[in-house]
Write an enzyme that holds these catalytic residues in place. Structure first.
Site, PDB file in Angstrom:
ATOM      1  N   ARG A  15       0.825  -1.213  -0.230  1.00  0.00           N
ATOM      2  CA  ARG A  15      -0.145   0.007  -0.109  1.00  0.00           C
ATOM      3  C   ARG A  15       0.952   1.351  -0.079  1.00  0.00           C
ATOM      4  NH1 ARG A  15      -0.441   4.660   2.570  1.00  0.00           N
ATOM      5  NH2 ARG A  15       0.001   3.739   4.596  1.00  0.00           N
ATOM      6  N   ASP A  16       1.498   1.615   1.109  1.00  0.00           N
ATOM      7  CA  ASP A  16       2.379   2.874   1.100  1.00  0.00           C
ATOM      8  C   ASP A  16       3.585   2.738   0.296  1.00  0.00           C
ATOM      9  OD1 ASP A  16       3.125   5.088   1.964  1.00  0.00           O
ATOM     10  OD2 ASP A  16       3.335   4.748   4.071  1.00  0.00           O
ATOM     11  N   HIS A 207       5.576   4.550  12.657  1.00  0.00           N
ATOM     12  CA  HIS A 207       5.460   4.243  11.348  1.00  0.00           C
ATOM     13  C   HIS A 207       6.292   5.554  10.760  1.00  0.00           C
ATOM     14  CE1 HIS A 207       2.859   4.381   7.387  1.00  0.00           C
ATOM     15  NE2 HIS A 207       3.732   5.448   7.090  1.00  0.00           N
ATOM     16  N   HIS A 209       8.744   7.079   7.938  1.00  0.00           N
ATOM     17  CA  HIS A 209       9.405   7.374   6.559  1.00  0.00           C
ATOM     18  C   HIS A 209      10.916   7.796   6.878  1.00  0.00           C
ATOM     19  CE1 HIS A 209       5.978   6.819   3.866  1.00  0.00           C
ATOM     20  NE2 HIS A 209       5.212   7.274   5.237  1.00  0.00           N
ATOM     21  N   CYS A 240       4.218   9.192   0.128  1.00  0.00           N
ATOM     22  CA  CYS A 240       2.823   9.673   0.218  1.00  0.00           C
ATOM     23  C   CYS A 240       2.746  10.791  -1.072  1.00  0.00           C
ATOM     24  CB  CYS A 240       2.256  10.344   1.614  1.00  0.00           C
ATOM     25  SG  CYS A 240       0.711  10.963   1.294  1.00  0.00           S
ATOM     26  N   ASN A 249       9.056   4.411   3.332  1.00  0.00           N
ATOM     27  CA  ASN A 249       9.040   4.031   4.999  1.00  0.00           C
ATOM     28  C   ASN A 249      10.584   3.482   5.186  1.00  0.00           C
ATOM     29  OD1 ASN A 249       6.119   3.367   4.031  1.00  0.00           O
ATOM     30  ND2 ASN A 249       5.932   3.753   6.250  1.00  0.00           N
TER      31      ASN A 249
HETATM   32  P1  HMG Z   1     -13.330  14.333  -1.757  1.00  0.00           P
HETATM   33  O1  HMG Z   1     -13.261  14.928  -3.364  1.00  0.00           O
HETATM   34  O2  HMG Z   1     -13.252  15.404  -1.084  1.00  0.00           O
HETATM   35  O3  HMG Z   1     -14.669  13.471  -2.001  1.00  0.00           O
HETATM   36  O4  HMG Z   1     -12.237  13.345  -1.678  1.00  0.00           O
HETATM   37  P2  HMG Z   1     -16.073  13.429  -2.347  1.00  0.00           P
HETATM   38  O5  HMG Z   1     -16.880  12.742  -1.603  1.00  0.00           O
HETATM   39  O6  HMG Z   1     -16.389  14.880  -2.426  1.00  0.00           O
HETATM   40  O7  HMG Z   1     -15.989  12.614  -3.542  1.00  0.00           O
HETATM   41  C1  HMG Z   1     -15.446  13.217  -4.929  1.00  0.00           C
HETATM   42  C2  HMG Z   1     -15.447  11.871  -5.942  1.00  0.00           C
HETATM   43  O8  HMG Z   1     -14.495  10.753  -5.403  1.00  0.00           O
HETATM   44  C3  HMG Z   1     -16.690  11.356  -6.223  1.00  0.00           C
HETATM   45  O9  HMG Z   1     -16.314  10.636  -7.554  1.00  0.00           O
HETATM   46  C4  HMG Z   1     -16.767  10.153  -5.191  1.00  0.00           C
HETATM   47  O10 HMG Z   1     -17.414   9.209  -5.730  1.00  0.00           O
HETATM   48  C5  HMG Z   1     -15.226   9.861  -5.247  1.00  0.00           C
HETATM   49  P3  HMG Z   1     -16.841  11.605  -8.862  1.00  0.00           P
HETATM   50  O11 HMG Z   1     -18.475  11.735  -8.558  1.00  0.00           O
HETATM   51  O12 HMG Z   1     -16.235  12.666  -8.950  1.00  0.00           O
HETATM   52  O13 HMG Z   1     -16.615  10.547  -9.827  1.00  0.00           O
HETATM   53  N1  HMG Z   1     -14.943   9.002  -3.811  1.00  0.00           N
HETATM   54  C6  HMG Z   1     -14.355   7.821  -3.826  1.00  0.00           C
HETATM   55  N2  HMG Z   1     -14.010   6.953  -4.703  1.00  0.00           N
HETATM   56  C7  HMG Z   1     -13.494   5.811  -4.285  1.00  0.00           C
HETATM   57  N3  HMG Z   1     -13.282   5.601  -3.047  1.00  0.00           N
HETATM   58  C8  HMG Z   1     -13.377   6.230  -2.093  1.00  0.00           C
HETATM   59  C9  HMG Z   1     -14.152   7.484  -2.457  1.00  0.00           C
HETATM   60  N4  HMG Z   1     -14.393   8.710  -1.851  1.00  0.00           N
HETATM   61  C10 HMG Z   1     -15.023   9.523  -2.719  1.00  0.00           C
HETATM   62  N5  HMG Z   1     -13.500   6.150  -0.616  1.00  0.00           N
HETATM   63  C11 HMG Z   1     -10.975  11.553  -0.530  1.00  0.00           C
HETATM   64  C12 HMG Z   1     -12.121  12.448  -0.320  1.00  0.00           C
HETATM   65  C13 HMG Z   1     -10.776  10.985   0.555  1.00  0.00           C
HETATM   66  C14 HMG Z   1     -11.833  10.269  -1.323  1.00  0.00           C
HETATM   67  C15 HMG Z   1      -9.845  11.790  -1.387  1.00  0.00           C
HETATM   68  O14 HMG Z   1      -9.330  12.931  -0.932  1.00  0.00           O
HETATM   69  C16 HMG Z   1      -8.978  10.587  -1.816  1.00  0.00           C
HETATM   70  O15 HMG Z   1      -9.045   9.605  -2.409  1.00  0.00           O
HETATM   71  N6  HMG Z   1      -7.480  10.938  -1.035  1.00  0.00           N
HETATM   72  C17 HMG Z   1      -6.259  10.090  -1.023  1.00  0.00           C
HETATM   73  C18 HMG Z   1      -6.022  10.019   0.162  1.00  0.00           C
HETATM   74  C19 HMG Z   1      -4.670   8.854   0.004  1.00  0.00           C
HETATM   75  O16 HMG Z   1      -4.902   7.764  -0.496  1.00  0.00           O
HETATM   76  N7  HMG Z   1      -3.663   9.476   0.508  1.00  0.00           N
HETATM   77  C20 HMG Z   1      -2.246   8.419   0.559  1.00  0.00           C
HETATM   78  C21 HMG Z   1      -2.870   7.479   1.853  1.00  0.00           C
HETATM   79  S1  HMG Z   1      -2.440   8.204   3.521  1.00  0.00           S
HETATM   80  C22 HMG Z   1      -0.808   8.161   3.485  1.00  0.00           C
HETATM   81  O17 HMG Z   1       0.049   7.548   2.877  1.00  0.00           O
HETATM   82  C23 HMG Z   1      -0.080   8.474   5.025  1.00  0.00           C
HETATM   83  C24 HMG Z   1      -0.005   7.125   5.832  1.00  0.00           C
HETATM   84  O18 HMG Z   1       1.243   6.192   5.457  1.00  0.00           O
HETATM   85  C25 HMG Z   1       0.752   7.638   7.283  1.00  0.00           C
HETATM   86  C26 HMG Z   1       1.951   8.533   7.039  1.00  0.00           C
HETATM   87  O19 HMG Z   1       2.859   8.183   6.524  1.00  0.00           O
HETATM   88  O20 HMG Z   1       1.579   9.623   7.428  1.00  0.00           O
HETATM   89  C27 HMG Z   1      -1.136   6.334   6.308  1.00  0.00           C
HETATM   90 MG    MG Z   2       3.157   6.594   5.279  1.00  0.00          MG
END
Ligand code: HMG
Ligand code: MG
Length: 303
Positions: A15-16, A207, A209, A240, A249
């Site tokens: 995933r990450d 966690h 990086h 990310c 990471n």
């Molecule tokens: P948004 O635009 O605010 O959501 O995104 P919305 O509810 O307004 O919906 C907009 C569109 O997204 C719609 O589609 C929804 O259907 C779709 P459209 O009508 O435009 O075709 N949608 C989705 N589609 C699939 N799955 C869903 C979903 N929700 C809405 N769950 C949202 C909000 C959270 C979805 C968006 O901001 C997003 O996907 N962000 C990605 C975040 C991400 O994956 N970041 C990386 C992971 S976190 C990380 O790496 C950190 C971590 O490792 C810890 C660290 O290191 O810090 C965990």
């Molecule tokens: Mg991370």
């Protein structure tokens, strides 16, 4: 010091590690990576995320990966779910644990999940409730617990606030994440101490990086507090997409070498783990990001 005698590692490589890859990585390769990680003895694997494919195209094959992998008894498979839409998509694929992911920094919350910290908690609450009702474990990732790419240094009080909100909605355990790898041991310990005001030591994980090369030192600093759950990424894959410049990471191989060297059990076979890391590095056409793997591969080659 209460250095634990056993550590549980969650490999977040699938995933990450892969979410930030620009070229599509075939689902079959992701599945093979999961298989190799479990064969190496990993008991927890973060497989994929159910986020918008427009935001993170690389995770769009979540169903295919979850459906295609052969599960091994005793392994916990976790997935990221930012909202109910994501949860509903995930639940069909029977994850053992879902992860809601928030941030200690307002700016990062906005960039990563397009809402404020308070709004994110409102979105997570029904996800957590639904998962618990379905008997699925719930973890909460807390990004930017020491530093933020947009706001700079983050005070421990911000971490304590977020941890309290996570606890309040029923999250069972939390990850203290150093998203951009700027943490150093005392700062990381302060972030854990803030988190430990709301969660027990068995319910927190590190966690880290490794952008600034501090992750192993920070792992040791967390071990000194008795923390025994850590996330890492095989061959140090990843980053990310909403934390530009942040590298992957800490490599799982490097953490395992540190732990085994200290006599701490992980249940992981380092040689098989090195093979898993080499597999994915070759698939991506990239040098292995684990120093331990590089050293062991060089030793093998000269043997
Ligand atoms: P948004 O635009 O605010 O959501 O995104 P919305 O509810 O307004 O919906 C907009 C569109 O997204 C719609 O589609 C929804 O259907 C779709 P459209 O009508 O435009 O075709 N949608 C989705 N589609 C699939 N799955 C869903 C979903 N929700 C809405 N769950 C949202 C909000 C959270 C979805 C968006 O901001 C997003 O996907 N962000 C990605 C975040 C991400 O994956 N970041 C990386 C992971 S976190 C990380 O790496 C950190 C971590 O490792 C810890 C660290 O290191 O810090 C965990
Ligand atoms: Mg991370």
């Amino acid at each position: 010091m209460n250095i634990p005698s056993k550590v549980r590692l969650i490999d977040v490589g699938p995933r990450d590690g892969l979410q930030n890859e620009k070229q599509p990585v075939p689902a079959a390769v992701k599945i093979e990576l999961v298989h190799r990680l479990q064969a190496a003895g990993l008991k927890e694997i973060e497989v994929t995320s159910y986020v918008s494919p427009k935001w993170v195209p690389q995770m769009a094959d979540n169903h295919e990966v979850m459906a295609g992998m052969t599960r091994q008894a005793g392994v916990r498979y976790s997935v990221l779910t930012p909202n109910l839409k994501g949860y509903e998509a995930a639940v069909a694929d029977r994850p053992d644990e879902i992860v809601v992911f928030g941030a200690a920094s307002e700016a990062f919350s906005q960039k990563n999940i397009n809402c404020s910290i308070a709004e994110s908690i409102e979105r997570f609450a029904p996800v957590v409730a639904a998962a618990k009702a379905a008997g699925i474990a719930v973890r909460g990732a807390m990004s930017c617990t020491v530093g933020c790419p947009y706001e700079g240094e983050i005070a421990p009080s911000r971490v304590e606030y977020l941890a309290g909100l996570m606890k309040g909605i029923g999250v069972e355990r939390v990850d203290v994440a150093d998203t951009i790898g700027v943490g150093t041991p005392r700062k990381v310990q302060a972030a854990f101490e803030a988190t430990l005001r709301h969660f027990g030591v068995d319910q927190v994980s590190g966690h880290f990086h490794d952008t600034y090369g501090q992750a192993l030192s920070n792992t040791l600093a967390a071990l000194e507090l008795g923390v025994w759950n850590f996330q890492s990424s095989v061959s140090g894959l990843g980053g990310c997409p909403y934390a530009k410049g942040a590298t992957g990471n800490v490599a799982t191989e490097d953490v395992v070498f540190l732990l085994h060297g200290m006599g701490i059990e992980t249940g992981i076979d380092l040689d098989r783990l090195v093979d898993a890391g080499q597999y994915i590095s070759e698939q991506l056409g990239r040098a292995n990001g684990s120093r331990v793997a590089r050293a062991l591969l060089a030793k093998r080659a000269s043997a």
